[in-house]
Design an enzyme around this catalytic site. Sequence first.
Site, PDB file in Angstrom:
ATOM      1  N   SER A   1      68.218  56.495  15.986  1.00 26.32           N
ATOM      2  CA  SER A   1      66.892  56.503  15.377  1.00 26.32           C
ATOM      3  C   SER A   1      66.112  57.726  15.860  1.00 26.32           C
ATOM      4  O   SER A   1      66.584  58.853  15.727  1.00 26.32           O
ATOM      5  CB  SER A   1      66.169  55.194  15.698  1.00 26.32           C
TER       6      SER A   1
ATOM      7  N   ASP B   1      71.556  50.380   6.488  1.00 27.11           N
ATOM      8  CA  ASP B   1      70.438  50.680   7.397  1.00 27.11           C
ATOM      9  C   ASP B   1      69.547  51.736   6.765  1.00 27.11           C
ATOM     10  O   ASP B   1      69.821  52.940   6.868  1.00 27.11           O
ATOM     11  CB  ASP B   1      70.969  51.154   8.750  1.00 27.11           C
TER      12      ASP B   1
ATOM     13  N   HIS C   1      70.699  48.591  12.499  1.00 20.93           N
ATOM     14  CA  HIS C   1      70.148  49.867  12.952  1.00 20.93           C
ATOM     15  C   HIS C   1      70.651  50.267  14.333  1.00 20.93           C
ATOM     16  O   HIS C   1      70.967  51.433  14.561  1.00 20.93           O
ATOM     17  CB  HIS C   1      68.621  49.786  12.957  1.00 20.93           C
TER      18      HIS C   1
END
Length: 614
Positions: free
Chosen positions: A159, A308, A335
């Site tokens: 991320s 995702d 994720h």
Amino acid sequence: MRPSNALRLNFNHQETIMTIETLFNNPLPMHYKHVVTTSHYLTMHDGVKIAIDVLLPKNLPQDEKLPTLMVMARYWRSMQLRIPSPPNKAPIGPREPIADWLIARGFALVMVDIRGAGASHGVCKHPFAPDEIADFGEIATWITRQSWSNGNIGAFGISYEGSTALYLASTGVNAVKAVVPQEIEFDVYADVALPGGILNKAFIRAWSASNNRLDNNKPSDLFPPIARLLVRGVRPVDADKRSRAMLEQAIREHQANTDVYSAMTKITYKDDLFGNTGVTLEDFSVYRYSHAIQAGGSAIFSWGSWLDGASAEATLRILNTFNNPQIAVIGAWKHEMSADGNPYNPPKGEPNPHLKQQWEALGRFFWSHLVEDKPIHGKTIFYYTLGANTWTQADCFPPANSVHQVWYFGDNHTLSAQKPTSEHTRDTYAVRHDTTSGKTNRWMTQFARPVVYLNQADEDKKRLVYTSAPLDSDTHIIGYPIMTLYVASSHADSAFFVYLEDIDPTGYVRYITEGQLRGIHRHISDKPLPYVTGMPNHSYKRADSAPLPINQVVEIIIGLQPTSVMIKRGHRIRVALAGADADTFALIPDDATPIWQIMRDNIHPSHILLPILR
């Protein structure tokens, strides 16, 4: 592409046959058992103090030189617990315990609180600000001067931390040889903030609230309940543990951070400014650094998921835009990559490959580049196929032997390859604001939720659906489905959601992928995009905006997120249309209920292009 699950990739100028197992079937041996951690501030060129943890193997021989991996964290580099921390272990942070695993195999780790976050000083005016990125380069240069460093650096993360790994590759520091961005957003506007030009309200609100708590040294509401009980706050650096004066100063400076939700809710167009920062979402999207990333030449090992957010699309943009040597992997996990998200499997199972294998692949990649000096050459991609549960390796995606087949909307809500011959046929749909793709969907997994799509049959009763006859043979959809709608709307703006689904012989409706578009953004631009994509070229710019002419037919082209799925013989393909996703996206318009006329005649044949593997 070869029909077998192997293709050729050059390693160290030698051609090697690889399968997905090749990435992790040669695990690194353990060299060390324990970890020693020191924490301190580094002062940047402008005087801002950045908090770092340096993690080394305990009892490291004095003359031993290690490759270093960096993690640049928005959500705290490490945590201060209310109970004693485990001895001889890496400090606990908001991520899987990969640090201990890597250090045992001979890596040094440097964990960084980005400026304006954690225990670092400064202000975070917006994500991935130039000063923040410059800090990464300064810290990397500092690492090369340390007695324990072998002079080679990599970076990794999921991320935000995955994006910072890619940004590190843009800093021009020669020591940065390899990076692993996982589950990232390549285009902040289109991939996470406003997919299709529609505010991703649930995520932006939750992410902003989480950041606000973290920036005030409070555990995020997105942390698991047990973590919220056990975590006191961010870990102060060693010299500040008693007085905490430096940490308190950092928290005071964080009060000037931009409130993300407030800034995002004022954005409609891609060229709108983000709060009072004077920059747009484009300015802090990673593609703005494309030239610098390519000039740096770092090898890239990128990971995404079909389920995702837009992470699979981000992985494909990296692969198809950057000329860096690359390996790309696209699977079907949540994720954090720690649980399966494949709608054909039981929910919340082990990811494929499982977490330990992911770490082994990451460790082997870094060891090859930072120790053995055996860099990869060229590009390759491993992608997972839903429904078949198989991995395939190829040198490009979408594959060259895929073709677009046209599937038309027909009478009685059918979907077929037969083009309509009648005139003036249409279906009427009154938008329902209570339609939803659920609270464990592809957009909500980004705030620490599983990806679980249950049977969509009941939800489809609220949508406008078109369904094929049972398929005569297995059909592999691979690439970017493209929806073309001819629609007349009762209102000047509306949100359009398109879902691609698989109906098995029992009537169970499985979600496959989706696309969305706000009506005012329907213009197709002739200006080239700054990256390679299979999506339609919607600019989302103010100059290209146009209201929907009320009750007049317009063409709306919507790209769906890429996928690879095997629809089995006897199953049916369904396209479902909706005007809202109530639990995730902002309502467009929020004060009215549009009525659509979906045209499906020989002049306006609404249809979907499905990329089919020949």
